[in-house]
Design an enzyme around this catalytic site. Structure first.
Site, short mmCIF file in Angstrom:
data_model
loop_
_atom_site.label_atom_id
_atom_site.label_comp_id
_atom_site.label_asym_id
_atom_site.label_seq_id
_atom_site.Cartn_x
_atom_site.Cartn_y
_atom_site.Cartn_z
N GLU A 122 36.17 -6.24 -12.52
CA GLU A 122 36.74 -4.97 -12.04
C GLU A 122 36.18 -3.82 -12.86
O GLU A 122 36.09 -3.91 -14.09
CB GLU A 122 38.27 -4.99 -12.13
CG GLU A 122 38.93 -3.73 -11.58
CD GLU A 122 40.45 -3.76 -11.72
OE1 GLU A 122 41.05 -4.81 -11.39
OE2 GLU A 122 41.03 -2.75 -12.17
N GLU A 169 44.67 -8.75 -15.67
CA GLU A 169 44.63 -7.86 -16.84
C GLU A 169 45.84 -8.08 -17.76
O GLU A 169 46.80 -7.30 -17.74
CB GLU A 169 44.58 -6.39 -16.41
CG GLU A 169 43.23 -5.98 -15.83
CD GLU A 169 43.14 -4.48 -15.58
OE1 GLU A 169 44.17 -3.77 -15.68
OE2 GLU A 169 42.03 -4.00 -15.28
#
Length: 574
Positions: A406, A319
């Site tokens: 995710e 991320e």
């Protein structure tokens, strides 16, 4: 003079205190009473005339006081110490001295335990260590109190845990249910924005992401993965290895221990015919370039180790945030060739900016080598609604392959109330677009996104009361997706395969005439296959053609056996 003496006396006391603290830190404290140690052999293999046994170890505090550290001595009894993870171990004259690491030393009174500990021991006479032990109050030496009697005949059940040195890792050879190194659908490939298997049938990967490997290692095991496969419909496990957080790979964590957990996870998935993602889980280190040198080394070694495994995917930056796509792309352009040198066809997932939400960025500026590269999108239903779903659809319409590596039902903190309305909207999109995904997270952390409740200590076979609301929702999603799967053909027997270079654009006349290969994989960029290119190749029985636009001369396969052409659109080419 008295003042000088007093100051000198204080100085001596201070030096004495420093010396005492040094000795305490330099020489480990042996275990106090009430320490119970359980060892179970989960794997074994031959090494010359010795049998290596991999032991899963649990340390439990059976005393009435909490512990801020633990240690014990395991007598060797004719064996020898090889390696360990999630603990510090050293072979001494009295046996193996084992103690906690910084993050797993605290044991609550009565019930506190540390698990996920692994020790590999060699023995000339079978499994002599499985059982239950209690540490002696004064010496810390383990005394057997129960468990199976030591076996004198080795029972081989698998393959060795590899050492940290780079090099190829052998595929498991134990009693597995799928071909070694193979996922249940075989090799994966991208055609346009969608995943396909090697037979050209659309594939959807669905599964669960672990929480941080350093924090919840006990969930990385074959029994847990099998339960998720058989009872929840999962075919994918994402192995999330934090880089910067406490215990992270780049912040002082146990690198060997983390890599051993990855290996344990890869092998468990492989034995079960499942796919797995090795996830370089950047978060606090918002720009992946911060630890690029470590990433290059890590992915070079991982892709070498698992070069023969078609069920391993690589997520190279979880991320990114607070940076820009140019910086992320530059990082990806450096990492992808390192993986491709060892795993030329593996699926690679690249994170996008703003915690993997800016998935439209690659549309106008993809990575340099986009072959089998997908881009990560992450969502948390209570924080990310229709605007992010619209962005995902726009990205796919613009040619960006998206992998939801995710997500969860709650807010972006991983906690808070579940938004069932938004979660169900995401579910509908996932199923409609046949998107692959990994739900967050496989742990019993006391938060909304964990699929197991914090009060549950079991690793599988959970009751309804032990599964969280998020877990129940994710299970329903995976089972519904499983019910919509097409019928996949049985995997072919292992064929001698010729995989042509992926940069090849045409195959010249007679270039592979008389080849001894049984299967040929023709890369996506090939636009032309010339006269008698593979003519009179007596063993050739299958050609995997990754481009439906290739021009094939009529005599390209003259004199060959019956050939099955398979392209991403499942078209039969005469």
């Amino acid at each position: 003079m008295k003042s000088l003496q007093k100051n000198f006396s204080c100085l001596l006391n201070y030096v004495g205190l420093i010396l005492f603290l040094y000795l305490v830190s330099a020489f480990p404290v042996l275990a106090e009473g009430g320490l119970i140690v359980t060892m179970h052999s989960s794997n074994s293999w031959m090494n010359g005339n010795m049998t290596c046994f991999q032991y899963e170890v649990t340390v439990q505090n059976n005393s009435s006081s909490a512990r801020n550290g633990w240690s014990f001595v395991l007598p060797l009894e004719g064996g020898s110490y090889d390696q360990s993870w999630c603990c510090a171990a050293e072979e001494t004259e009295g046996g193996i001295f084992v103690k906690n690491l910084d993050w797993n030393g605290y044991l609550a009174a009565g019930t506190g335990s540390a698990s996920g500990i692994g020790i590999v021991l060699s023995s000339p006479s079978g499994d002599i260590y499985s059982g239950t032990y209690e540490a002696d109050d004064s010496t810390g030496v383990l005394v057997r109190t129960g468990g199976p009697e030591p076996t004198q005949t080795p029972a081989l059940t698998g393959t060795p845990v590899p050492t940290p040195e780079p090099g190829p890792s052998p595929a498991p050879d134990g009693p597995h249910e799928y071909p070694s190194g193979a996922g249940m659908y075989g090799s994966l490939m991208l055609h346009g924005v969608d995943l396909y298997n090697e037979a050209g049938v659309p594939v959807q990967l669905r599964g669960v992401s672990t929480h941080g490997l350093a924090w919840y290692p006990k969930f990385v095991n074959e029994d847990t993965f099998r339960y998720l496969r058989d009872s929840w419909g999962a075919n994918l496990i994402r192995l999330a290895m934090y880089t910067e957080e406490y215990g992270g790979y780049c912040s002082g964590g146990d690198r060997n221990g983390l890599e051993n957990l990855i290996d344990q996870g890869v092998r468990a998935c492989t034995g079960l015919g499942m796919y797995c993602i090795i996830d370089w889980h950047i978060l606090a280190d918002n720009d992946p370039n911060i630890h690029k040198a470590e990433a290059l080394d890590f992915f070079d070694r991982m892709s070498k180790k698992y070069s023969g495994y078609n069920n391993v995917l690589y997520e190279i930056c979880n991320e990114p945030h607070g940076t820009d796509w140019t910086s992320i792309r530059d990082y990806a352009n450096d990492v992808i060739p390192v993986i491709r040198a060892n795993a030329p066809d593996a699926i690679i997932i690249v994170g996008t900016n703003t915690w993997s939400q800016d998935v439209l960025d690659p549309a106008g500026s993809p990575v340099e080598h986009p072959y089998n590269v997908m881009y990560a999108l992450h969502f948390y239903a209570a924080s990310h609604g229709g605007w992010l779903r619209n962005r995902l659809v726009s990205a796919r319409n613009s040619g960006v392959p998206v992998f939801i590596s995710e997500f969860s039902t709650c807010d972006a903190s991983g906690n808070g109330a579940i938004d069932y309305g938004e979660a169900d909207e995401w579910k509908e999109l996932i199923m409609e677009e046949n998107l692959s995904y990994a739900g967050w997270n496989l742990a019993n952390k006391d938060e909304s996104s964990s699929i197991v409740k914090g009060s549950c200590s079991r690793l599988y076979d959970w009751t309804e009361d032990e599964i969280s609301d998020t877990g129940k929702w994710l299970r329903e999603l995976m089972l519904e997706c499983l019910g919509n799967e097409p019928d996949y053909p049985e995997p072919d027997e292992k064929l001698d395969t010729l995989v042509l270079p992926q940069m090849l654009t045409q195959i010249e006349d007679e270039s592979f005439q008389g080849s001894n290969a049984q299967c040929v994989v023709i890369p996506e960029k090939v636009e032309y296959i010339g006269h008698r290119a593979f003519a009179y190749s007596p063993r050739l029985k299958k050609v995997i053609l990754r481009s439906s636009a290739a021009i094939i001369e009529p005599d390209a396969f003259e004199g060959c056996q019956v050939i099955v052409f398979t392209n991403p659109e499942q078209q039969s080419i005469p």
